[in-house]
Design an enzyme around this catalytic site. Structure first.
Site, PDB file in Angstrom:
ATOM      1  CG  ASP A  94      -8.299  -0.359  -3.938  1.00  0.00           C
ATOM      2  OD1 ASP A  94      -7.066  -0.264  -3.822  1.00  0.00           O
ATOM      3  OD2 ASP A  94      -8.851  -0.320  -2.701  1.00  0.00           O
ATOM      4  CG  HIS A 132      -2.015  -1.217   1.151  1.00  0.00           C
ATOM      5  ND1 HIS A 132      -1.660  -2.304   1.746  1.00  0.00           N
ATOM      6  CD2 HIS A 132      -3.260  -0.976   0.348  1.00  0.00           C
ATOM      7  CE1 HIS A 132      -2.902  -2.937   1.141  1.00  0.00           C
ATOM      8  NE2 HIS A 132      -3.738  -2.521   0.343  1.00  0.00           N
ATOM      9  CG  ASN A 133       3.924   1.089  -2.568  1.00  0.00           C
ATOM     10  OD1 ASN A 133       3.170   1.293  -3.483  1.00  0.00           O
ATOM     11  ND2 ASN A 133       4.692  -0.290  -2.164  1.00  0.00           N
ATOM     12  CG  PHE A 134       4.017   7.552  -4.598  1.00  0.00           C
ATOM     13  CD1 PHE A 134       2.814   8.394  -4.374  1.00  0.00           C
ATOM     14  CD2 PHE A 134       4.667   7.737  -5.620  1.00  0.00           C
ATOM     15  CE1 PHE A 134       2.604   9.436  -5.341  1.00  0.00           C
ATOM     16  CE2 PHE A 134       4.677   8.630  -6.412  1.00  0.00           C
ATOM     17  CZ  PHE A 134       3.573   9.712  -6.446  1.00  0.00           C
ATOM     18  CG  HIS A 193      -7.204   4.484  -2.527  1.00  0.00           C
ATOM     19  ND1 HIS A 193      -6.141   4.469  -3.439  1.00  0.00           N
ATOM     20  CD2 HIS A 193      -7.093   3.117  -2.272  1.00  0.00           C
ATOM     21  CE1 HIS A 193      -5.807   3.387  -3.882  1.00  0.00           C
ATOM     22  NE2 HIS A 193      -6.301   2.420  -3.050  1.00  0.00           N
ATOM     23  CG  ASP A 194      -4.758   2.322   0.118  1.00  0.00           C
ATOM     24  OD1 ASP A 194      -5.695   2.055   1.015  1.00  0.00           O
ATOM     25  OD2 ASP A 194      -4.717   1.405  -0.962  1.00  0.00           O
ATOM     26  CD  GLN A 199      -4.147 -12.824  -6.659  1.00  0.00           C
ATOM     27  OE1 GLN A 199      -4.398 -12.999  -5.399  1.00  0.00           O
ATOM     28  NE2 GLN A 199      -4.593 -12.182  -7.372  1.00  0.00           N
ATOM     29  CG  HIS A 224      -1.881   0.334  -3.839  1.00  0.00           C
ATOM     30  ND1 HIS A 224      -2.505  -0.520  -4.887  1.00  0.00           N
ATOM     31  CD2 HIS A 224      -2.808   0.774  -3.288  1.00  0.00           C
ATOM     32  CE1 HIS A 224      -3.696  -0.598  -4.437  1.00  0.00           C
ATOM     33  NE2 HIS A 224      -4.040   0.305  -3.509  1.00  0.00           N
TER      34      HIS A 224
HETATM   35 ZN   LIG Z   1      -5.731   0.667  -2.413  1.00  0.00          ZN
END
Ligand SMILES: [Zn+2]
Length: 534
Positions: A397, A247-249, A287-288, A448, A251
């Site tokens: 997302d 959940h980084n930049f 959003h994150d 998955q 993403h």
């Molecule tokens: Zn996200």
């Protein structure tokens, strides 16, 4: 020493590079940079004959003159070339000539004569002199000393959550230097497609691309967003994403880029007004924000500050949203500062709605609502539009699997790394361990197949019911990914059975079973159909 030859064209002229097979990554990049006569902040991309971007790295495949790569400066600072010209010298071509000469002499004479060493020393000292003159260092004639370490691999994870001040400042400087770059039309078009490969771009470049999105959707003109304010906003966004595996930049960028792609593919500009589009793009960007790498279940179980503050109700999403508006509270980074009170109110309401919709525990509710309005969907109905906006951010997302396999697969590794970190901490802290995050229970394919079958496809299919044109762009690749992981799962299962058979055979012979290493898939039993993974 083993070498490989790479054939490529640059500015239409054929070139060839001979690289030692173990050439360091930075040297490979420098070589192409100097071949393109590019400045340290220009953005270079290498294309395969098919037109796909390929990584400029030591693992570059050798090719033939008939399958030439194409090297392009996709975003360039015009001034640097002008200044280099104005100064009337070109150290890189001088160095190149010297290298060629050295090679030739070495081949003909068998050793490098002293005079060549002397010349090299002179060029080196000349370069050092130039590099010490800071205002000349961006000329692009030599290595940028402020470049810092190599770009980390997608799997690279620093222990520290926050970036250091120096790191942020460095990226900010680079971004500001790049922000006046003219991004090529080809990249602008590529940016509108779901096949875009984020791994080819550094953080400062990504900020330039985000800037392009705001400009090309006409937001900067329509809402009078000053360039400095947009840049400051994007820098604050970059700064407030943490250094964590998933959940980084990057993403943040991928989700925003998918949203951007969907806006173009579905021609939403003709169906919704600019404020709705601005809400969607900005919600994706924010959003994150400040995600720490532990999901809501952890926040609640560990009774974190966030869970306490938001009474266990979407603690993360509430936090991401609050951080977004903290950034927008500052005049210098408030991209909405020239809007009317009414417009701002509408945007705030929209962004809050979109970001809160990314809590996967609300997945079924939102999807069911969308299904119920689909038969009578009406773009002039605000409630309908609101649900569509939530669906679009949700799709964006979790859209990694809609991307080409070489883009999507490293993301899955990043996600599993973040999950494993959480389950390790849960074990350490004696908290309930989230099953789909447990490294002892989950494998790559098992994580998955269920997720794609039960979460991704049903969501994407509903969106494609409204926009049939999306079928080929987001549904076909997801089906392919499902086949790929199903096959992988079967292969692991076979491997597991073979291992079990050889194990029992070894036991019946009285052999030492400890020497038989179990296959990776001997652990699974994974339950992967949970929906609250994001
Ligand atoms: Zn996200």
């Amino acid at each position: 020493m083993a070498t490989k030859i790479i054939y490529f064209t640059v500015h239409g002229r054929p070139e060839q590079a001979e690289l030692p097979v173990d050439c360091p990554a930075q040297d490979v990049k420098d070589l192409f940079r100097s071949a393109a006569e590019a400045g340290p902040h220009d953005i270079l991309k290498l294309y395969s004959p098919k037109g796909n971007i390929i990584n400029i790295s030591p693992s570059l495949e050798p090719n033939s003159p008939h399958s030439c790569y194409k090297l392009e400066v996709v975003a360039a600072d015009c001034n640097s070339a002008e200044l280099a010209g104005a100064l009337g010298f070109d150290l890189s071509s001088m160095e190149k000539r010297l290298q060629g000469l050295e090679k030739k002499i070495l081949i003909e004479a068998g050793e490098t004569p002293a005079v060549v060493y002397e010349m090299k020393k002179q060029v080196d000292s000349f370069r050092k002199k130039l590099e010490s003159v800071e205002h000349l260092s961006w000329l692009g004639l030599f290595k940028d000393l402020s470049e810092g370490p190599h770009k980390p691999s997608p799997f690279y994870h620093k222990r520290t959550l926050h970036r250091t001040r120096e790191e942020c400042e460095h990226v900010r400087e680079k971004f500001l230097q790049m922000s006046s770059l003219e991004v090529s039309e080809e990249v602008r078009q590529y940016l509108k497609t779901p096949t875009f490969d984020n791994w080819q771009w550094e953080d400062a470049e990504i900020m330039v691309l985000l800037q392009v999105m705001y400009t090309d959707l006409d937001f900067t003109a329509t809402f009078n967003i000053e360039p400095e304010v947009l840049q400051q906003f994007l820098f604050e966004i970059y700064r407030r994403y943490n250094n964590i595996p998933f959940h980084n930049f990057k993403h943040c960028f991928c989700v925003t880029q998918m949203m951007y792609g969907l806006i173009w593919l579905t021609d939403l500009r003709s169906k919704m007004d600019s404020i709705d589009l601005l809400i969607m793009l900005t919600s994706a960007v924010c959003h994150d924000l400040d995600h720490a790498g532990y999901n809501n279940a952890y926040q609640i179980n560990a009774r974190t500050e966030l869970a306490l503050r938001y009474n266990d109700i979407s603690p993360l999403e509430n936090h991401h949203c609050a951080v977004a508006f903290e950034i927008l509270e500052k005049t210098e980074s408030n991209i909405f500062r020239n809007l009317s009170m009414d417009q701002y109110k509408r945007i705030r309401e929209g962004i809050i709605k979109c970001i809160l919709a990314t809590d996967m525990t609300r997945h079924s509710d939102i999807l069911n609502k969308f299904k119920s309005i689909l038969p009578t969907f009406d773009f002039t109905n605000k409630d309908h539009r609101d649900v569509l906006m939530m669906i679009l951010i949700k799709v964006s997302d979790i859209s990694n699997e809609a991307r080409p396999m070489e883009v999507a697969e490293p993301w899955l590794d990043c996600l599993l790394q973040e999950f494993y970190n959480q389950s390790d901490v849960e074990k350490l802290e004696g908290l309930p361990v989230t099953p789909f995050m447990d490294r002892d229970k989950v494998t790559k394919p098992s994580s998955q197949t269920g997720f794609i079958r039960f979460v991704l496809l049903p969501l994407f299919i509903e969106l494609a019911n409204l926009f049939p044109c999306l079928e080929q762009h987001i549904i076909d690749p997801v089906r392919k990914a499902l086949d790929y992981y199903t096959e992988m799962e079967k292969a692991l299962e076979r491997e597991k059975q073979n291992w079990a058979q050889s194990e029992s055979a070894a036991k019946s012979k009285g052999g030492d079973s400890q020497t038989n290493a179990g296959p990776e898939a001997s652990k699974p039993d994974a339950q992967s159909t949970k929906v609250d993974i994001f």
